[in-house]
Design an enzyme around this catalytic site. Sequence first.
Site, short mmCIF file in Angstrom:
data_model
loop_
_atom_site.label_atom_id
_atom_site.label_comp_id
_atom_site.label_asym_id
_atom_site.label_seq_id
_atom_site.Cartn_x
_atom_site.Cartn_y
_atom_site.Cartn_z
N LYS A 64 50.41 -36.34 -0.39
CA LYS A 64 49.66 -37.44 0.22
C LYS A 64 50.59 -38.62 0.47
CE LYS A 64 45.36 -35.76 -1.62
NZ LYS A 64 44.49 -35.60 -2.76
N GLN A 93 42.47 -38.75 -7.77
CA GLN A 93 42.84 -37.34 -7.69
C GLN A 93 42.03 -36.53 -8.70
OE1 GLN A 93 45.07 -35.95 -5.38
NE2 GLN A 93 44.18 -34.08 -6.20
N ASP A 109 37.78 -40.40 0.59
CA ASP A 109 37.55 -38.96 0.39
C ASP A 109 36.17 -38.57 0.93
OD1 ASP A 109 39.52 -37.33 -0.63
OD2 ASP A 109 39.20 -37.96 -2.72
#
Length: 288
Positions: free
Chosen positions: A53, A97, A120
């Site tokens: 990322k 995460q 997300d």
Amino acid sequence: MGRIINGKEIATKIRAELADKIKYLIEFGYRAPCLTVIQVGDDPASSTYVRNKKKACEECGIECRDIHLPDTSKEDDLLRTIRYLNIDKEVDGILVQLPLPKHMNERRVLEHIAINKDVDGFAIANAGKLLIGEDCTLPCTPAGVIELLRSTGVNLASKNAVVIGRSNIVGKPMALLLQRENMNVTMLHSKTSQDDMEFYCRHADVVVVATGHENTLTDRHFYGGKNPIIIDVGINRGSDGKLHGDVSEEVKAKYSSYYTPTPGGTGPLTIAMLMKNVFKAYKKDLEA
Ligand code: NDP
């Protein structure tokens, strides 16, 4: 033989387009977009995802801040960090995460992220908006699958899609997005009988498989069927130490019209969609 859908290539193009837009805005004196990634603990797979990322952010011109908390951290420490980032005007996106250590409540943590920074698309408010068809942040993996399907140029409307897996982050939103493409969608899961699994796969024009199990689908699911587009979301570390999808490369190549390879299919798109979501959040902030 099915044709490979090259996820890496499609993702590279999306990142390059974003990089151009961001460069242009920075030349006009605007700040760079900023994503903050929070990792708790040292799970090796999570560390790889965070690294990927960061690399994608660099390529796009997105600032990536990385907060690494020890796995002994208390949930309150993480929630406090999120609250701080929620009010930081220079942070456009916050990504926690997953998975989190077992002593933390994942849902409570995700719901702590300000809705405008939920890049997300995992917050209940975003999921709800997706359900009723309102503008929202799309979860990255299903959104990436739609890009992959569109890249084939195949008309999806009125065709049959089968989604295997019903998780909140992949299967369920995937089914909703395919419905938005006017597809007839069937969702299957671990309680579906093998006979039904074969029946639905053979009648499918698109199969999206996201179970996290190697060889979920084999010859018998496709033999005599319609040579569907097979999108393989699964990422499994095989006994050979390599990454495998939920369907073997041989089966995908033999029975599909198009298919995504593993690796190099859905993974790169998930990250490219994350970059898009950060940019969207940033643009909204600039325009506010
Ligand atoms: P979950 O474990 O949350 O969900 C798996 C789903 O698959 C469940 O709904 C389960 O059914 C179903 N399932 C499991 N085994 C079978 C089977 N044999 N037949 C039919 N259905 C089955 O996983 P996620 O959705 O989070 O992820 C799925 C896979 O995708 C994983 O390999 C993950 O690593 C990968 N992934 C890849 C991404 C990418 O960028 N390419 C991003 C996110 C995930 P039930 O509900 O009945 O238990």
